[in-house]
Write an enzyme that holds these catalytic residues in place. Structure first.
Site, short mmCIF file in Angstrom:
data_model
loop_
_atom_site.label_atom_id
_atom_site.label_comp_id
_atom_site.label_asym_id
_atom_site.label_seq_id
_atom_site.Cartn_x
_atom_site.Cartn_y
_atom_site.Cartn_z
CE1 TYR A 209 -17.25 10.74 7.84
CE2 TYR A 209 -16.63 12.98 7.19
CZ TYR A 209 -16.28 11.69 7.55
OH TYR A 209 -14.95 11.35 7.66
CB SER A 263 -1.93 10.38 4.18
OG SER A 263 -2.70 10.79 3.08
CB THR A 266 -4.99 7.89 13.08
OG1 THR A 266 -5.79 9.05 12.86
CG2 THR A 266 -5.51 7.13 14.28
CG ASN A 267 -2.59 3.54 11.16
OD1 ASN A 267 -2.55 2.44 11.68
ND2 ASN A 267 -3.65 3.98 10.51
CB SER A 389 -16.03 2.86 7.68
OG SER A 389 -14.94 2.00 7.44
NE ARG A 421 -3.16 6.94 1.56
CZ ARG A 421 -3.18 5.63 1.84
NH1 ARG A 421 -2.76 4.74 0.95
NH2 ARG A 421 -3.62 5.20 2.99
CE1 TYR A 514 -1.08 0.77 8.93
CE2 TYR A 514 0.10 -0.64 7.39
CZ TYR A 514 -1.02 0.09 7.73
OH TYR A 514 -2.08 0.15 6.85
NE ARG A 515 3.47 -2.05 16.81
CZ ARG A 515 3.64 -2.77 17.91
NH1 ARG A 515 4.06 -4.01 17.82
NH2 ARG A 515 3.41 -2.27 19.08
P1 GDP Z 1 -5.06 9.81 8.91
O1 GDP Z 1 -6.43 10.10 8.41
O2 GDP Z 1 -4.02 10.67 8.28
O3 GDP Z 1 -4.99 9.82 10.38
O4 GDP Z 1 -4.73 8.33 8.43
P2 GDP Z 1 -4.81 6.94 9.18
O5 GDP Z 1 -3.68 6.74 10.11
O6 GDP Z 1 -6.17 6.77 9.75
O7 GDP Z 1 -4.57 5.93 8.00
C1 GDP Z 1 -5.30 6.00 6.78
C2 GDP Z 1 -5.09 4.73 6.01
O8 GDP Z 1 -3.68 4.57 5.69
C3 GDP Z 1 -5.48 3.48 6.79
O9 GDP Z 1 -6.15 2.61 5.92
C4 GDP Z 1 -4.14 2.91 7.24
O10 GDP Z 1 -4.21 1.52 7.42
C5 GDP Z 1 -3.19 3.31 6.12
N1 GDP Z 1 -1.79 3.48 6.61
C6 GDP Z 1 -1.41 4.20 7.69
N2 GDP Z 1 -0.07 4.12 7.89
C7 GDP Z 1 0.41 3.34 6.90
C8 GDP Z 1 1.75 2.88 6.55
O11 GDP Z 1 2.75 3.18 7.21
N3 GDP Z 1 1.84 2.10 5.44
C9 GDP Z 1 0.73 1.76 4.68
N4 GDP Z 1 0.92 1.00 3.61
N5 GDP Z 1 -0.53 2.17 4.99
C10 GDP Z 1 -0.69 2.94 6.07
P1 PGA Z 2 -8.53 12.46 8.98
O1 PGA Z 2 -9.47 13.61 9.54
O2 PGA Z 2 -9.10 11.94 7.69
O3 PGA Z 2 -7.24 13.16 8.79
O4 PGA Z 2 -8.52 11.42 10.04
C1 PGA Z 2 -10.85 13.64 9.41
C2 PGA Z 2 -11.24 14.23 8.08
O5 PGA Z 2 -10.37 14.86 7.46
O6 PGA Z 2 -12.41 14.08 7.68
MN MN Z 3 -6.89 10.88 11.35
#
Ligand code: GDP
Ligand code: PGA
Ligand code: MN
Length: 606
Positions: A209, A263, A266-267, A389, A421, A514-515
């Site tokens: 993974y 959390s 990326t978004n 995923s 969160r 999000y945005r």
């Molecule tokens: P990362 O691992 O920290 O980069 O997190 P991601 O951006 O990949 O987001 C992880 C999860 O959180 C995804 O399922 C997103 O859809 C959700 N998410 C991200 N930003 C927001 C937000 O502003 N509001 C809500 N409710 N969910 C979010």
């Molecule tokens: P992310 O990083 O979950 O912050 O995208 C990859 C990981 O921690 O496995």
């Molecule tokens: Mn990430």
């Protein structure tokens, strides 16, 4: 025995230190063949993987893979930082003596790649020419072709990155192991993911993974990097990094920040596409998961993203939540999807939150490969995709990637934000313009754990600066190091804490996220420039409702905004007790951090 010397000669791998390391581990792992790879090998390796059925086609230039079903996330309890100095032991780094761990891993890896190819992946976790270049080079050895393909997307790969670096490279050995017989999650678990930090050696056994197997990313880019940063005066953090330009004034701010895995880093970094919030701001993407920060000769704080790609959470990624991410995984991008649902007949992929669930089940398989149409009983409602995923794509595929994302000079950092969160207590945003209080805020980041780590989803826990799973030395030293590095910057960044995840009594998110997250960030930049004053509270400065840009915000969010912009003092007073216990675990925590804690606590008492 393979002819290592000849293979390395043919590949132009001239660095004698690297050659010796490769020969050493080829001997231990017993691999049948050695192959040195570079980014130019991608198309051939993809074809080999398709032919072998390790990758499945998911449209034109898009690929699908599954990891073993007990191997879908980082395994934190099996992840260890080892050194020869017990003083490096922290609360979270799972410290063990190097002398105990190294022989264990050698034993596990001995002969474990028999019959397989050992790929040699020379990589750089920085743009070439970066002031931190000598800490960024590594050579991953892996017996897994899919890991090679992911590494080519996530790091700069080729012998040219390491040939001239002498012994300044991280030795990163990955052996997959017999995934069906490793006892994952049982008392007889055979997996070990060890970073021998003071020897710059990473030994990972028992997973394919991403988070466990792409050693450039987390094991080097975060764990080893933060140890090197501590010894050499820079910071390495699980941070996203973005730039916001006000088109009216031409002013640009760069913000980085830590949110625990899954959390929203990326978004946040990707989704604030150029046209978010009308036409006034231009938002550029630098990085979504890791930032290395240093103080330049000019006294400014700089940051860069050491990665070359994005390993994003698929769940809930769609045209509305994150159109930029969707654009970066379209046909032709070479993106790889892992553990989402797949339809071999139509070569489509799908995940929860991708849009309407396909109604015609014909051909669809879930993330484990089970046929959806044949589900019975409780299985019928089970998710099609694994909650952790992922999609893997290179930075260059991201439409709003910053023009200067490869500039080795990095970018000046103006703001550092923390978030996670948190279903209550944490307001939308609170600005903190004191370094010790900012560092204190990062150290007391508390959030609900996510599916990015096995078995912990939803549990509330402290996650200092979002580095808990990646901490490589003691938390007290980590705090002191933060104070030292930021203290050296002549122009201090502003700190802030954000929360997109506050919930109402009915469980729904109060903030659309999000945005829309650009709105509080813009307020922060205006606050930094003295254009707004906000409301001072014991835990920082909150926006006044009228200071936030509310144009076009939906009715529900407008109605919930007052809750999002207030402090629940009682809940915070209770929180301070928890924080005290949390911080008290860290022996020798700098007095400035305790002073910051007491200042906040006293202010809350009124
Ligand atoms: P990362 O691992 O920290 O980069 O997190 P991601 O951006 O990949 O987001 C992880 C999860 O959180 C995804 O399922 C997103 O859809 C959700 N998410 C991200 N930003 C927001 C937000 O502003 N509001 C809500 N409710 N969910 C979010
Ligand atoms: P992310 O990083 O979950 O912050 O995208 C990859 C990981 O921690 O496995
Ligand atoms: Mn990430």
């Amino acid at each position: 025995m393979v002819d290592v010397e000849r293979t390395l000669d043919e590949a132009g791998l001239t660095n004698p230190h690297v050659r010796e390391y490769v020969a050493h581990w080829a001997n231990i792992t017993g691999a049948e063949r050695i192959e040195v790879v570079s980014a130019a090998d991608d198309a051939r390796l993809v074809q080999e993987s398709l032919d072998a059925g390790e990758l499945l086609p998911a449209g034109d230039g898009l690929y699908y893979s599954r990891s073993y079903f007990k191997d879908t996330a980082r395994a934190e309890e099996r992840t260890i930082v080892a050194t020869s100095n017990e003083a490096d032991k922290g609360i979270y780094n799972n410290w063990k003596p190097a002398a105990e761990m190294k022989p264990k891993l050698v034993e596990l890896m001995t002969g474990a790649s028999a019959g397989k190819t050992m790929y040699v992946i020379p990589y750089l976790m920085a743009p070439k020419g970066s002031p931190l270049e000598k800490f960024a080079a590594g050579v991953e050895l892996t017996d897994n072709r899919n890991v090679v393909l992911q590494m080519i997307r996530m790091a700069r790969v080729g012998v040219e990155y390491i040939n001239d670096l002498g012994d300044s490279f991280v030795k990163a050995v990955h052996v997959t192991g017999d995934l069906e017989n490793l006892g994952q999650g049982t008392p007889d678990d055979k997996r070990y993911f060890v970073t021998v930090a003071d020897e710059r050696t990473i030994l990972h056994f028992g997973s394919s993974y991403g988070g466990n197997a792409l050693l450039g990313k987390i094991a080097h880019g975060l764990r080893q990097g933060s140890f090197d940063g501590w010894k050499n005066g820079f910071l390495v953090e699980q941070f996203m990094l973005l730039g916001i330009t006000d088109k009216q004034t031409g002013k640009k701010w760069n913000i980085c920040g830590g949110f625990p895995s899954a959390s929203g880093k990326t978004n946040l970094a990707m989704t604030l596409a150029p046209d978010a919030l009308g036409d006034r701001y231009y938002v550029e993407f630098y990085g979504d998961d890791i930032a290395w920060l240093w103080v330049g000769d000019d006294g400014k704080l700089y940051g860069m993203n050491p990665e070359f790609g994005v390993f994003g959470v698929a769940k809930d990624t769609n045209e509305k939540t994150n159109p930029t991410a969707i654009d970066s995984i379209v046909p032709g991008t070479g993106a790889i999807f892992t553990n989402v649902a797949y339809n071999p007949k139509t070569q489509q992929v799908w995940w929860e939150g991708r849009g309407d669930k396909p109604t015609d089940l014909d051909g669809w398989e879930d993330w484990k490969g089970d046929v959806i149409a044949e589900r019975t009983g409780d299985e019928v409602d089970a998710p099609w995709a694994h909650p952790n995923s992922r999609f893997t794509t290179t930075l260059a595929n991201v439409p709003n990637v910053a023009k200067d994302f490869e500039d080795p000079a990095g970018v000046e950092i103006h703001g550092i934000i923390f978030g996670g969160r948190t279903r209550d207590r944490e307001p939308l945003i609170r600005a903190i313009n004191d370094v010790a209080e900012g560092v204190y805020d990062g150290l007391t980041l508390g959030a609900e754990a996510t599916a990015a780590a096995d078995g912990l989803e939803g549990v509330l826990r402290y996650d200092p600066m979002s580095m808990r799973p990646f901490m490589s030395y003691s938390e007290a030293d980590y705090a002191a190091h933060w104070l030292e590095v930021i203290g050296r910057a002549t122009k201090k960044p502003i700190f802030a804490h954000v929360n997109w995840f506050q919930r109402g009594d009915d469980g729904r998110f109060l903030w659309p996220g999000y945005r829309e997250n650009l709105r509080p960030l813009n307020w922060l930049m205006q606050f930094l420039d003295g254009e707004v004053e906000g409301v001072r509270t014991p835990v920082g400065v909150l926006p006044k409702r009228e200071e936030l840009n509310l144009d076009g915000l939906d009715e529900q969010a407008l109605a919930d905004l007052d809750t999002l912009l207030t402090i629940d003092v009682e809940r915070w007073q209770q929180e301070m007790g928890f924080r005290e216990k949390h911080l008290a675990q860290f022996d020798g925590l700098p007095e400035e951090i305790w002073e910051a804690h007491r200042r906040v606590a006293e202010a809350l008492e009124g």
